[in-house]
Design an enzyme around this catalytic site. Structure first.
Site, PDB file in Angstrom:
ATOM      1  N   CYS A  56     -35.351  76.669 -34.878  1.00  0.00           N
ATOM      2  CA  CYS A  56     -35.877  77.564 -35.696  1.00  0.00           C
ATOM      3  C   CYS A  56     -37.463  77.180 -35.947  1.00  0.00           C
ATOM      4  CB  CYS A  56     -35.216  78.016 -37.163  1.00  0.00           C
ATOM      5  SG  CYS A  56     -36.107  79.228 -38.374  1.00  0.00           S
TER       6      CYS A  56
ATOM      7  N   GLY B 220     -40.064  88.798 -27.256  1.00  0.00           N
ATOM      8  CA  GLY B 220     -40.454  90.057 -26.664  1.00  0.00           C
ATOM      9  C   GLY B 220     -41.029  89.907 -25.096  1.00  0.00           C
TER      10      GLY B 220
ATOM     11  N   GLY C 247     -37.450  88.374 -24.012  1.00  0.00           N
ATOM     12  CA  GLY C 247     -38.068  89.375 -23.570  1.00  0.00           C
ATOM     13  C   GLY C 247     -37.517  90.266 -22.516  1.00  0.00           C
TER      14      GLY C 247
HETATM   15  O1  RRO Z   1     -34.914  83.190 -39.594  1.00  0.00           O
HETATM   16  C1  RRO Z   1     -36.148  83.006 -38.837  1.00  0.00           C
HETATM   17  O2  RRO Z   1     -37.107  83.172 -39.209  1.00  0.00           O
HETATM   18  C2  RRO Z   1     -35.567  82.755 -37.391  1.00  0.00           C
HETATM   19  C3  RRO Z   1     -34.927  81.912 -37.043  1.00  0.00           C
HETATM   20 BR1  RRO Z   1     -33.389  81.017 -37.850  1.00  0.00          BR
HETATM   21  C4  RRO Z   1     -34.850  81.315 -35.556  1.00  0.00           C
HETATM   22  O3  RRO Z   1     -33.883  80.841 -34.996  1.00  0.00           O
HETATM   23  N1  RRO Z   1     -35.867  81.892 -34.917  1.00  0.00           N
HETATM   24  C5  RRO Z   1     -36.898  82.781 -35.262  1.00  0.00           C
HETATM   25  O4  RRO Z   1     -37.721  83.345 -34.432  1.00  0.00           O
HETATM   26  N2  RRO Z   1     -36.936  83.051 -36.573  1.00  0.00           N
END
Ligand code: RRO
Length: 318
Positions: free
Chosen positions: A137, A223, A250
């Site tokens: 993340c 995307g 994407g």
């Molecule tokens: O929740 C998020 O901000 C998020 C997660 Br957990 C993730 O794995 N990938 C992302 O782009 N956002």
């Protein structure tokens, strides 16, 4: 890349009826059930459903703004809002378990202990088919870095492997300096499959103030803008491990999905496109099935490198 796609539709013990999944956090199945009712169950777009990532403790997520529309892409800075493990078990799991496809629960810990608690608890639940380890993340300040370096990934996956017999899918970040090395570490640790890419670290500037638009300062780009990056990383990971790969980044059409299979993915996931069109998964599945039924569908380019394993050498159409 000719002939680089596997015909297997298995992620370890998880058998897929077709190659199209959803990307974690991009399709709210509970809201979709409310909106579309039984019609969604009768024609569910994905061959397995991957939940939004959960953590041990409930989280509010990042401060607003959380989204920015980029050219051909979306920057999110959601920050992992979720009900926490107990809230997920009490409220979300009973509904997600009624979906007509296997359930993959995405989990993220800020420590090895938290990951272990999540994997042990979720893995012991008979309604869960597989677990995705979100070690990638981009939107939380601490933790979630365990997918950036092989030396972080290996001991984590090794520790979690012995806690469950359910398939473990490791979600990789495109922000690692060497994604292939992280993939090899996940394989050595006992992962059953890999998924990639998570979003690319990115930012946007508020034109009015000249300051960062997103409340947390930075976010993750997804995307069509990231598709070429994702394809290259899927190709690199598929060449360096023998694990099945779920390719994403994407994908908007069956043709896009076919490119990922040609790059070595066993399955694909539709992500950002679900926000634009909640029926995108079904369309991608149909378009891909038509392409796969077309003789010579796998011949999309010249071979970049010899396949590492025999299982990767079957042609798409085969
Ligand atoms: O929740 C998020 O901000 C998020 C997660 Br957990 C993730 O794995 N990938 C992302 O782009 N956002």
């Amino acid at each position: 890349m000719t002939g680089r796609a596997s015909v297997s539709r298995r992620l370890g013990a998880l058998a897929l009826e077709h190659p199209v999944l959803n990307g974690s956090g991009t399709f709210d199945a509970i809201a979709a059930l409310r909106a579309f009712g039984p019609a969604l169950r009768e024609r569910f777009p994905f061959s397995a459903f991957v939940s939004k990532t959960i953590t041990v403790a409930p989280r509010q997520g990042n401060p607003p703004a959380r989204l920015w529309e980029a050219p051909a892409g979306l920057i999110n800075s959601i920050g992992l809002p979720n009900k926490g493990l107990d809230g997920f078990l009490a409220h979300d799991l009973p509904v997600l378990a009624t979906l007509p496809v296997p359930l993959v629960v995405s989990v993220a810990g800020f420590t090895h202990e938290e990951f272990a608690q999540l994997v042990e608890t979720v893995g012991a639940d008979g309604r869960v088919a597989a677990i995705e380890l979100n070690v990638s993340c981009p939107n939380v300040k601490s933790g979630c870095v365990m997918g950036a370096e092989p030396r972080e990934t290996l001991p984590l996956v090794e520790r979690l492997r012995i806690l469950t017999s359910k398939p473990l899918i490791v979600k990789l970040t495109p922000n690692a300096s060497d994604v292939g090395a992280v993939a090899e570490a996940a394989e050595a640790g006992g992962a059953d499959a890999l998924s990639l890419i998570n979003t690319l670290r990115s930012m946007a500037v508020d034109p009015a103030s000249g300051k960062p638009w997103l409340g947390a300062g930075t976010g993750g780009l997804s995307g069509p803008a990231v598709r070429a990056v994702a394809l290259e990383q899927v190709e690199a990971v598929a060449a360096r491990t023998s694990l099945p790969v779920v390719g994403m980044g994407g994908i908007r059409s069956g043709r896009d999905a076919l490119d990922f299979l040609a790059a070595g993915a066993t399955a694909v996931a539709v992500g950002t496109e679900n926000f634009r069109d909640p029926r995108a998964g079904d369309r991608v599945r149909r378009e891909l099935a038509e392409l796969l039924a077309t003789p010579g569908a796998g011949r999309v380019g010249e071979s970049a490198a010899p396949p590492k394993t025999a299982s990767k050498s079957a042609s798409i159409a085969g």
